[in-house]
Design a protein around this motif. Structure first.
Motif, short mmCIF file in Angstrom:
data_model
loop_
_atom_site.label_atom_id
_atom_site.label_comp_id
_atom_site.label_asym_id
_atom_site.label_seq_id
_atom_site.Cartn_x
_atom_site.Cartn_y
_atom_site.Cartn_z
N ARG A 1 -16.50 86.98 61.35
CA ARG A 1 -16.03 86.29 62.27
C ARG A 1 -15.67 84.74 62.06
O ARG A 1 -14.63 83.90 62.40
CB ARG A 1 -17.53 86.42 63.23
CG ARG A 1 -17.73 87.45 64.03
CD ARG A 1 -19.20 87.55 64.31
NE ARG A 1 -19.27 88.82 65.64
CZ ARG A 1 -19.06 88.84 66.58
NH1 ARG A 1 -18.18 88.62 66.78
NH2 ARG A 1 -19.84 90.22 66.87
N LYS A 2 -16.47 84.60 60.45
CA LYS A 2 -15.36 82.79 60.45
C LYS A 2 -14.49 83.61 60.09
O LYS A 2 -14.01 82.12 59.68
CB LYS A 2 -17.34 82.55 59.39
CG LYS A 2 -18.24 81.98 59.82
CD LYS A 2 -19.24 81.24 58.95
CE LYS A 2 -21.11 81.29 59.45
NZ LYS A 2 -21.39 80.81 59.10
N LEU B 1 -12.08 85.31 60.23
CA LEU B 1 -11.07 85.30 61.35
C LEU B 1 -10.73 83.83 61.79
O LEU B 1 -9.76 83.52 61.97
CB LEU B 1 -11.59 86.18 62.04
CG LEU B 1 -11.52 87.72 61.75
CD1 LEU B 1 -12.32 88.69 63.08
CD2 LEU B 1 -10.05 88.07 61.66
N GLY B 2 -12.28 82.79 62.81
CA GLY B 2 -11.64 82.25 62.38
C GLY B 2 -10.95 80.76 61.83
O GLY B 2 -10.52 79.91 62.84
N THR C 1 -10.06 86.10 66.10
CA THR C 1 -11.14 85.66 66.82
C THR C 1 -11.14 87.96 66.85
O THR C 1 -10.51 88.81 66.87
CB THR C 1 -11.33 85.90 68.58
OG1 THR C 1 -10.51 86.28 69.30
CG2 THR C 1 -11.50 83.81 68.48
N LEU C 2 -13.02 87.94 66.27
CA LEU C 2 -13.48 89.81 66.81
C LEU C 2 -13.30 89.82 68.12
O LEU C 2 -14.47 89.20 68.74
CB LEU C 2 -14.48 89.46 66.17
CG LEU C 2 -15.35 91.31 65.62
CD1 LEU C 2 -14.24 91.85 65.14
CD2 LEU C 2 -15.91 91.25 64.69
N ALA C 3 -12.54 90.44 69.24
CA ALA C 3 -12.93 90.80 70.33
C ALA C 3 -13.60 91.85 70.80
O ALA C 3 -14.26 92.61 69.65
CB ALA C 3 -10.91 91.97 70.51
#
Length: 348
Positions: free
Chosen positions: A203-204, A206-207, A212-214
């Motif tokens: 998650r981090k 991707l940020g 974002t993780l959908a």
């Protein structure tokens, strides 16, 4: 006519691997079984196979494998891959290695009291499945304790762990570099500390790239390759909206999902890319070969080094502890490629 090791193992009703461990005086075999096999080898006239120790070591290190539920360790005994390295490192430092398997249902306090009165100088606890309250029980140990594969962030204790967050960043960085922006997560339904760290890391990471993780791209699947295949096959049957790439909590999850994708007519990596974690041998067996995050074997030797240092230099205060993270690297293989021009959609 001389028997082969395979034939001897069958006659003694043990596996060929167990016979090898006994012949080479390696840990990981119950003492009762070891004694029986040594006696029966003598009766068969094969005592000459047993390797003689160069020296008898009077000091020992304990290697404790703690099974809280057994779901992870029983299906993927990572500790077996580390056993020989830990044993060799311990012997080089002048210690025997005593291997014990603890179950959450056991009386850990009784086990520790017994070890306190033995020649064991320190403990390495393989803590993959453990939680904080499990480790609290080891406060009764009258010797240094080092946890491995779980850092117990909130406890003041020594630990050696995989740097999961660097690994997950490398996975996401690789996929983003290939043009992927819709990246899904194969989430193990059995949660342990390492898997939670990997999820947080995905998650981090991707940020960091503005992604974002959908929620619809988080796919819970079972831990084994077979369970992952079964669960992901059901997900595909329900016409899930798929991303163009996946990261997984572990290699078996990735391998099972790849099998389900293939059956559903979705090609890896032509249609979707997949990255595993741990770089187990199966990564080079399945087709296409699986890209993964390599966890180096020095995890075990680092734990031995830290424990021996603690034995030789007793702690002076309660905050004299270290949490060591072992670095990881990405091994890119055939399961990842630049994103396809059209997004992947499933068919009924």
């Amino acid at each position: 006519m001389a028997l082969t090791n395979k034939e001897i193992a069958k006659k003694l009703n043990i596996s060929e691997t167990s016979l090898s461990f006994i012949i080479n005086n390696k840990p990981g075999i119950a003492e009762k079984t070891r004694a029986r096999v040594i006696q029966e080898l003598a009766e068969l006239g094969y005592s000459h196979l047993l390797k003689k120790e160069v020296a008898t070591l009077s000091k020992s290190l304990g290697f404790i494998v703690y099974k809280r539920n057994g779901k992870i360790l029983s299906e993927s005994p990572f500790f077996m891959l580390l056993m020989e390295e830990i044993d060799e490192k311990a012997r080089a430092a002048g210690f025997n290695l005593m291997v014990r398997i603890f179950d959450a249902a056991d009386s850990v306090a009784d086990e520790i009291r017994a070890m306190n009165g033995s020649d064991i100088s320190g403990l390495i606890v393989f803590a993959t499945e453990m939680q904080d309250d499990d480790m609290e029980q080891f406060k009764g140990a009258a010797m240094p304790v080092v946890a491995m594969d779980n850092d117990f962030t909130h406890l003041e204790m020594d630990s050696v762990v995989i740097n999961n967050k660097v690994g997950t960043f490398k996975a996401i960085e690789h996929l983003v570099g290939l043009g992927h922006t819709k990246i899904g997560y194969l989430q193990c339904t059995t949660r342990i500390n390492s898997f939670q760290e990997r999820e947080d890391g995905y998650r981090k990471a991707l940020g960091r790239f503005g992604l974002t993780l959908a929620p619809e791209h988080v796919f819970p699947v079972g831990f084994t390759e077979q369970a992952s295949y079964r669960d992901f096959r059901e997900i595909l049957a329900n016409n899930a909206d798929l991303p163009t790439a996946f990261v997984a909590d572990s290699d078996p999850l990735a391998a099972g999902a790849m099998r389900a994708l293939l059956e559903h007519g979705i090609a890896v990596p032509d249609d979707v890319s997949v990255i595993g974690f741990d770089d187990r041998p199966l990564c080079q067996v399945i087709v296409p070969h699986l890209s993964s995050i390599l966890v180096p074997s020095l995890l075990g030797s680092q734990a031995v080094d830290l424990l021996v240092e603690k034995i030789q230099t007793p702690v002076k205060n309660a905050v004299d502890y270290r949490k060591i993270e072992v670095g990881v690297s990405l091994v890119a293989r055939e399961s990842t490629r630049p994103v396809a021009k059209s997004a992947v959609t499933t068919t009924a």
